[in-house]
Design a protein around this motif. Sequence first.
Motif, short mmCIF file in Angstrom:
data_model
loop_
_atom_site.label_atom_id
_atom_site.label_comp_id
_atom_site.label_asym_id
_atom_site.label_seq_id
_atom_site.Cartn_x
_atom_site.Cartn_y
_atom_site.Cartn_z
N SER A 85 94.33 -8.24 34.74
CA SER A 85 93.65 -7.54 33.65
C SER A 85 92.25 -7.06 34.02
O SER A 85 91.70 -6.18 33.37
CB SER A 85 93.59 -8.42 32.40
OG SER A 85 92.79 -9.57 32.66
N ASP A 143 101.12 -4.91 33.50
CA ASP A 143 101.37 -6.36 33.55
C ASP A 143 102.62 -6.66 34.36
O ASP A 143 102.63 -7.58 35.18
CB ASP A 143 101.49 -6.94 32.14
CG ASP A 143 100.17 -6.93 31.38
OD1 ASP A 143 99.10 -6.81 32.02
OD2 ASP A 143 100.20 -7.05 30.14
N ARG A 148 100.25 -0.38 29.47
CA ARG A 148 99.68 -1.71 29.69
C ARG A 148 100.79 -2.71 30.02
O ARG A 148 100.64 -3.57 30.89
CB ARG A 148 98.88 -2.17 28.46
CG ARG A 148 98.31 -3.57 28.55
CD ARG A 148 97.35 -3.70 29.75
NE ARG A 148 97.08 -5.08 30.09
CZ ARG A 148 96.02 -5.77 29.69
NH1 ARG A 148 95.12 -5.20 28.93
NH2 ARG A 148 95.86 -7.01 30.05
#
Length: 153
Positions: free
Chosen positions: A99, A93, A89
């Motif tokens: 997202s 990013d 994750r």
Amino acid sequence: MEIQNILSRYADPTMRRMAETVDTVSTTIDENGSSDTSVTTSVFESGRNILEEYDVTDITPSEFSEMIQRLHDSGAISQAEFEQMAAIRVDLDAAGIDSDESVNLPEFCSKQLQESQRKGDPDATALMARLDWMEKFALIQGDSDALGLDTFA
């Protein structure tokens, strides 16, 4: 004789790995000294059910975070495994992926590993492990075509 159960464990390496993790973590012993494998079966099935609700070849970072949190909360993955997958994750990013933007995680992890190897990064083992997890999840979720594994179907 339950040969079908034996073969199914070998056909699905991630489920075997999850079962082994669960066996070591969640087997309980009652006051008579006997073990209770119902906890193991429950956690194993819970992890499989959670994975079947997602598709790592078409998942948003938000959905991925939710999936790994649910797997961790159910006991299907350990804290260390959760942290290893949470790093994906962070990578998403860092790559600027929104997202709510859909991403193919096995492909994303593969590209990261290739880039790392191209740069000569001597410590690509963490990236290899992440790719391994995503490929296993894709197999569990039934998208073997995405991995070029039609021969197993």
